[in-house]
Design a protein around this motif. Structure first.
Motif, short mmCIF file in Angstrom:
data_model
loop_
_atom_site.label_atom_id
_atom_site.label_comp_id
_atom_site.label_asym_id
_atom_site.label_seq_id
_atom_site.Cartn_x
_atom_site.Cartn_y
_atom_site.Cartn_z
N ASP A 122 -76.28 -51.67 18.79
CA ASP A 122 -77.38 -51.19 17.97
C ASP A 122 -76.91 -50.84 16.57
O ASP A 122 -75.70 -50.72 16.31
N ALA A 123 -77.87 -50.62 15.67
CA ALA A 123 -77.55 -50.33 14.28
C ALA A 123 -76.71 -49.06 14.13
O ALA A 123 -75.92 -48.93 13.19
N ASP A 124 -76.87 -48.11 15.06
CA ASP A 124 -76.12 -46.86 14.98
C ASP A 124 -74.73 -46.96 15.61
O ASP A 124 -74.00 -45.97 15.70
N GLY A 125 -74.34 -48.17 16.02
CA GLY A 125 -73.02 -48.38 16.61
C GLY A 125 -72.96 -48.17 18.12
O GLY A 125 -71.92 -48.40 18.73
N SER A 126 -74.06 -47.76 18.73
CA SER A 126 -74.06 -47.57 20.18
C SER A 126 -74.14 -48.92 20.89
O SER A 126 -74.53 -49.93 20.31
N ASP A 338 -78.81 -56.84 16.98
CA ASP A 338 -78.05 -56.19 18.05
C ASP A 338 -77.61 -57.22 19.07
O ASP A 338 -76.45 -57.21 19.54
N LEU A 339 -78.49 -58.16 19.41
CA LEU A 339 -78.15 -59.23 20.35
C LEU A 339 -77.13 -60.18 19.76
O LEU A 339 -76.24 -60.68 20.46
#
Length: 357
Positions: A122-126, A338-339
C-alpha cells in the motif's frame, strides 16, 4: 478468465487459495473456476461447497494447471509443480524468492507472470496480503514457543506466565512490526515479561503506548541483542525487509551465551531467517537443537491452523484476484500501484530487484 485452485502439497500445508465464497464471487463476475478435488478439505471446505459455489472440480493438479489462465495458491510452487506452469500463466501466491535460488530460476525459466502476495504494498508502506499471516504467525510464535520451553522437549522447563511466588518467563522479540506486536500481545496475555527491540523509534513509541507495563521497549543494537539473549527464555525473530533476505541478528557464536533450553522461534524463516543457525523445518519435524538451544523454524506456521488462516488470507487476497481476473494482469497492475508492487518475475525477467539482494 479461467482461474485455477490446486491442493497445496508442501509438508503439512492444509490452507487453500480460495474459499467457496471466493469461487462464488468469481463465478458471479463471469469467470470459470477450476478446483482440484479435496483442495479445501484441510481448511474445512469440502468439495460439495465448491460445487455449490459454481466451481468445476478436477481430479488432478495437472488438469487445473493446464486449464487455468491464473493459478491462485497459498505457498510457493515446489519442484514437482515447476513443469506444470506455462509461459504467460499468472501465478498469484506467496513466493519468498529471496530465500530460494532454485525457485527463482525455475520461475524465470517458466516465463510465467509471478505476482507475490508478500510484496503487494500500500501507499503507506504496509503489506496487506502479508499482514494476516504475520498476525497468525506472531501469535503462534508464542503458542509454540511456550510449548517447546517444556522440559520433555528439551526446553528450559519454564512456564511463561509463572505462578504466585515464581517470576514469569522472559520473552525477547526482535522487530516491532506485525509479527512482533502480535507476539507481544500473546506473551503479555500469558503474563510473561516481554522485551521488544526495533530500530524504528516510532514503532517503539507505539508499542510503549498500547502495551501493558510488563512489555518494555529498547532500541535494537548488536549490544542490546547480545545483552538480552543471556537472560531471556524465548526469543522470537520477526524482522522483515520486504522481498529481501532477513538480516542475521543472532549469530552461531551467540548461542553459547544463551541459557541451555532457550527456545528460538524464527518467523522470518520464509525470507531466509534472522538467525544464522536457521534452517527451514516442517510441522512434521518442527525443531532441532544446536548448542542446547531449541530452534523452531517452520516455514509455513499458519498452515497448522488452516481454517483460521485460509479465511484470514482470502479476506485480503480475493479483491486482488477479482481485479486481475476482471482486467487482466497488465491493466490491473497499471491501474493499481499496490498490486504492481507484487510483480516479482514477468516472462523471465526479475522486476522486484530486492530478490537479488
Amino acid at each position: 478468465m479461467k482461474v485455477g485452485v490446486v491442493k497445496e502439497i508442501k509438508n503439512n500445508e492444509s490452507r487453500v487459495g480460495l474459499t467457496p465464497a471466493g469461487v462464488f464471487e468469481l463465478v458471479r463476475a463471469g469467470h470459470t473456476v477450476f478446483v482440484q478435488r479435496s483442495a479445501g478439505e484441510g481448511s474445512g471446505f469440502p468439495d460439495p461447497d465448491y460445487e455449490d459455489a459454481g466451481a468445476t472440480l478436477t481430479g488432478s493438479a495437472e488438469a487445473v494447471y493446464a486449464a487455468a489462465d491464473m493459478i491462485v495458491k497459498v505457498k510457493e510452487p515446489i519442484a514437482v509443480e515447476y513443469p506444470l506452469i506455462r509461459e504467460g500463466q499468472i501465478v498469484f501466491t506467496y513466493f519468498h524468492f529471496a530465500s530460494s535460488r532454485e525457485l527463482t530460476e525455475a520461475m524465470i525459466a517458466s516465463k510465467a507472470i509471478c505476482i507475490a502476495y508478500e510484496t503487494v504494498e500500500d501507499a503507506d508502506g504496509s503489506l496487506p496480503l502479508l499482514t494476516p499471516m504475520s498476525e497468525v504467525a506472531g501469535r503462534m510464535a508464542i503458542q509454540q514457543g511456550a510449548k517447546y520451553l517444556e522440559k520433555p522437549i528439551k526446553g528450559r522447563g519454564v512456564l511463561l506466565g509463572g505462578v504466585p511466588g515464581v517470576p514469569p518467563g522472559k520473552v525477547l522479540i526482535l522487530g516491532a512490526g506485525v509479527v512482533g506486536i502480535q507476539a507481544a500481545k500473546m506473551a503479555a496475555g500469558l503474563g510473561a515479561h516481554v522485551t521488544i527491540l526495533d530500530i524504528n523509534m516510532k514503532r517503539l513509541r507505539y508499542v510503549n503506548d498500547v502495551m501493558p507495563s510488563h512489555v518494555v521497549t529498547e532500541l535494537s543494537t548488536a549490544y542490546n541483542i547480545k545483552k538480552h539473549i543471556k537472560t531471556h527464555d524465548l526469543i522470537v525473530g520477526g524482522v522483515l525487509i520486504p522481498g529481501a533476505k532477513a538480516p542475521k541478528l543472532i549469530t552461531r557464536d551467540m548461542l553459547k551465551e544463551m541459557q541451555p533450553g532457550t527456545v528460538l522461534v524464527d518467523v522470518a524463516v520464509d525470507q531466509g531467517g534472522c538467525f544464522e543457525t536457521t534452517r527451514a523445518t516442517t510441522h512434521e519435524d518442527p525443531t532441532y537443537i544446536i548448542d542446547d538451544v531449541v530452534h523452531y523454524c517452520v516455514a509455513n506456521m499458519p498452515g497448522a491452523v488452516p481454517y483460521t488462516s485460509t479465511l484470514a488470507l482470502t479476506n485480503v487476497t480475493l479483491p486482488y484476484v477479482l481485479k486481475i481476473a476482471n482486467l487482466g494482469w497488465e491493466e490491473a497492475c497499471a491501474r493499481y500501484k499496490d498490486l504492481e508492487k507484487g510483480l516479482n518475475i514477468v516472462r523471465g525477467e526479475i522486476l522486484y530487484k530486492e530478490i537479488l539482494a
